[in-house]
Design an enzyme around this catalytic site. Structure first.
Site, short mmCIF file in Angstrom:
data_model
loop_
_atom_site.label_atom_id
_atom_site.label_comp_id
_atom_site.label_asym_id
_atom_site.label_seq_id
_atom_site.Cartn_x
_atom_site.Cartn_y
_atom_site.Cartn_z
N CYS A 77 -2.56 -3.64 -2.89
CA CYS A 77 -2.63 -4.59 -1.77
C CYS A 77 -3.44 -4.07 -0.60
O CYS A 77 -3.79 -4.81 0.29
CB CYS A 77 -1.23 -4.96 -1.30
SG CYS A 77 -0.42 -3.69 -0.33
N GLU B 57 2.81 -1.89 -3.71
CA GLU B 57 2.55 -3.07 -4.55
C GLU B 57 3.63 -4.07 -4.21
O GLU B 57 4.76 -3.70 -3.89
CB GLU B 57 2.62 -2.72 -6.04
CG GLU B 57 1.50 -1.87 -6.53
CD GLU B 57 0.16 -2.58 -6.59
OE1 GLU B 57 0.12 -3.83 -6.49
OE2 GLU B 57 -0.86 -1.89 -6.72
#
Length: 135
Positions: A2, A108
């Site tokens: 991310c 994540e």
């Protein structure tokens, strides 16, 4: 990934993990960095070669070309290793050489099956809690 990651160890711990010849004699190399939620656009430490010597410098996390800034797009932080050397976007950067981003782990996110609007963050790190390095 991310784009959010962690740098919490001291600079000397990262260099020791690499068996780096970079000499950091300053007292601040022993102080933990202590950053637990680094986002794109933040300043981060990275290791790179310049003039045949290794350097540890602070840079902005992410690639933000001029056209992305003009269109108010966020910085890019990941690409596929298989395509980066050949893509129009990353080819100019690839020719300049690479750098190592020092990290202790990254985040994540996974959508909660019961609540599709909620996401649960998971911290990914080395099982022995050793430093990680992003290229």
């Amino acid at each position: 990934m991310c784009g959010r990651f962690v740098q919490y160890e001291a600079r000397s711990d990262y260099l020791a993990a690499l068996n780096s010849p970079l000499a950091c004699q300053a007292a601040e190399t022993e102080i933990p960095i202590g950053r637990y939620n680094i986002s794109p656009g933040s300043r981060v430490l990275f290791l790179h070669q310049r003039d045949a010597e290794l350097h540890l410098d602070a840079v902005t996390w992410g690639y933000h070309p001029h056209w992305a800034k003009e269109n108010h797009q966020s910085a890019m932080v990941s690409t596929r290793a298989q395509t980066a050397p050949y893509s129009r976007l990353f080819k100019p950067l690839w020719r300049r050489g690479r750098a190592l981003i020092l990290a202790d782990g990254w985040y994540e996110w996974r959508t909660d099956s019961r609540h599709t609007t909620r996401k649960q963050p998971y911290f990914i790190y080395h099982i022995a809690r050793r430093p990680l390095f992003f290229v």
